[in-house]
Design an enzyme around this catalytic site. Structure first.
Site, short mmCIF file in Angstrom:
data_model
loop_
_atom_site.label_atom_id
_atom_site.label_comp_id
_atom_site.label_asym_id
_atom_site.label_seq_id
_atom_site.Cartn_x
_atom_site.Cartn_y
_atom_site.Cartn_z
N HIS A 88 17.26 -8.71 29.63
CA HIS A 88 18.03 -8.93 30.87
C HIS A 88 18.94 -10.14 30.76
CE1 HIS A 88 13.81 -7.70 32.36
NE2 HIS A 88 14.54 -6.59 32.36
N HIS A 90 19.79 -13.22 32.94
CA HIS A 90 19.19 -13.96 34.05
C HIS A 90 20.21 -14.91 34.67
CE1 HIS A 90 14.67 -13.05 33.60
NE2 HIS A 90 15.30 -12.22 32.78
N HIS A 106 16.49 -12.32 37.48
CA HIS A 106 17.57 -11.45 36.98
C HIS A 106 18.89 -11.78 37.68
CE1 HIS A 106 14.52 -8.10 35.68
NE2 HIS A 106 14.23 -9.29 35.21
N HIS A 114 16.02 -4.04 41.45
CA HIS A 114 15.89 -3.91 40.00
C HIS A 114 15.89 -2.44 39.60
CE1 HIS A 114 14.70 -4.77 35.90
NE2 HIS A 114 13.74 -3.87 36.02
N HIS A 123 20.43 -4.59 39.35
CA HIS A 123 20.88 -5.96 39.10
C HIS A 123 21.97 -5.89 38.03
CE1 HIS A 123 16.46 -7.26 40.07
NE2 HIS A 123 17.18 -7.17 41.19
N ASP A 126 20.51 -6.13 34.56
CA ASP A 126 19.52 -5.16 34.07
C ASP A 126 20.01 -4.40 32.85
OD1 ASP A 126 17.76 -5.90 36.06
OD2 ASP A 126 18.23 -4.19 37.38
N HIS A 163 11.94 -10.11 26.65
CA HIS A 163 10.57 -10.20 27.17
C HIS A 163 9.52 -9.68 26.20
CE1 HIS A 163 11.47 -11.35 31.39
NE2 HIS A 163 12.63 -10.76 31.14
N ARG A 180 8.59 -14.43 28.61
CA ARG A 180 9.92 -14.52 28.00
C ARG A 180 9.76 -15.03 26.57
NH1 ARG A 180 13.14 -16.59 33.47
NH2 ARG A 180 12.08 -15.09 34.81
#
Ligand code: CU
Ligand code: ZN
Length: 191
Positions: A88, A90, A106, A114, A123, A126, A163, A180
């Site tokens: 993602h 962020h 996000h 999401h 988002h 995403d 992630h 993360r």
């Protein structure tokens, strides 16, 4: 060459106040002319270098290139645990914390839920999942229709997070993608 002769005159006639002024003006003009007009340039390429968060190994380079219909996302990562990983953009371009949490949630300038990368409403950040092969390598290449380099959806200066777990593309607001494991900041790249 003109600047050098300017300074030469200054050295010889140190008391010449009017010459000092003339040379200051000359240097000012020369500087103005050589400055890039950033406000008139449009950005076509950005890059993020992912580095592992504490205790992790994943790293690599992700480029974002403006193309017809969106922004092409190309990722080449290594030392990634085998399998799927949420990926993602962020909100914050801040990788200063050991766990990557300083990058915030996000990137969601349009205040949507999401979702997955191909969803119409999602988002902006995403990007879905990437998959690491048995050698721990990730290769991703697709065109994303939500990303931009200008306006409220601009991804420049935002964070890029890999992630530990897969993004399920539905759990709010994170996709349940877990810790993360790598973090980078999206910056302007040379064309
Ligand atoms: Cu994320
Ligand atoms: Zn999201």
């Amino acid at each position: 060459m003109k600047l050098n002769s300017c300074r030469g005159i200054l050295a010889v006639i140190a008391a010449g106040v009017w010459i000092t002024n003339a040379c200051a003006q000359h240097e000012h003009n020369a500087q103005t002319q050589s400055m890039p007009k950033t406000e008139m340039m449009s950005i076509h390429k950005a890059v993020a270098v992912l580095t592992p968060t504490q205790g992790n190994t994943a790293s690599g380079v992700v480029t974002f290139t403006k193309v017809d219909g969106g922004v092409r996302v190309s990722a080449n990562l290594m030392n990634v645990p085998v399998g799927d990983h949420g990926f993602h953009i962020h909100e914050f371009g801040d990788c200063s914390s050991a766990d990557g949490v300083a990058a915030g949630g996000h990137f969601n300038p349009t205040k949507m839920d999401h979702a997955g990368p191909t969803a119409e409403k999602r988002h902006v950040g995403d990007l879905g999942n990437v998959t690491a092969n048995a050698e721990g390598k990730v290769q991703l290449d697709y065109v994303d229709q939500h990303l931009a380099f200008a306006g409220p959806n601009s991804i420049l200066g935002r964070g890029l997070i890999l992630h530990a777990q897969p993004d399920d593309l539905k759990t709010q607001p994170t996709g349940a993608a877990g810790a993360r494991i790598a973090c980078g900041v999206i910056g302007i790249a040379k064309e």
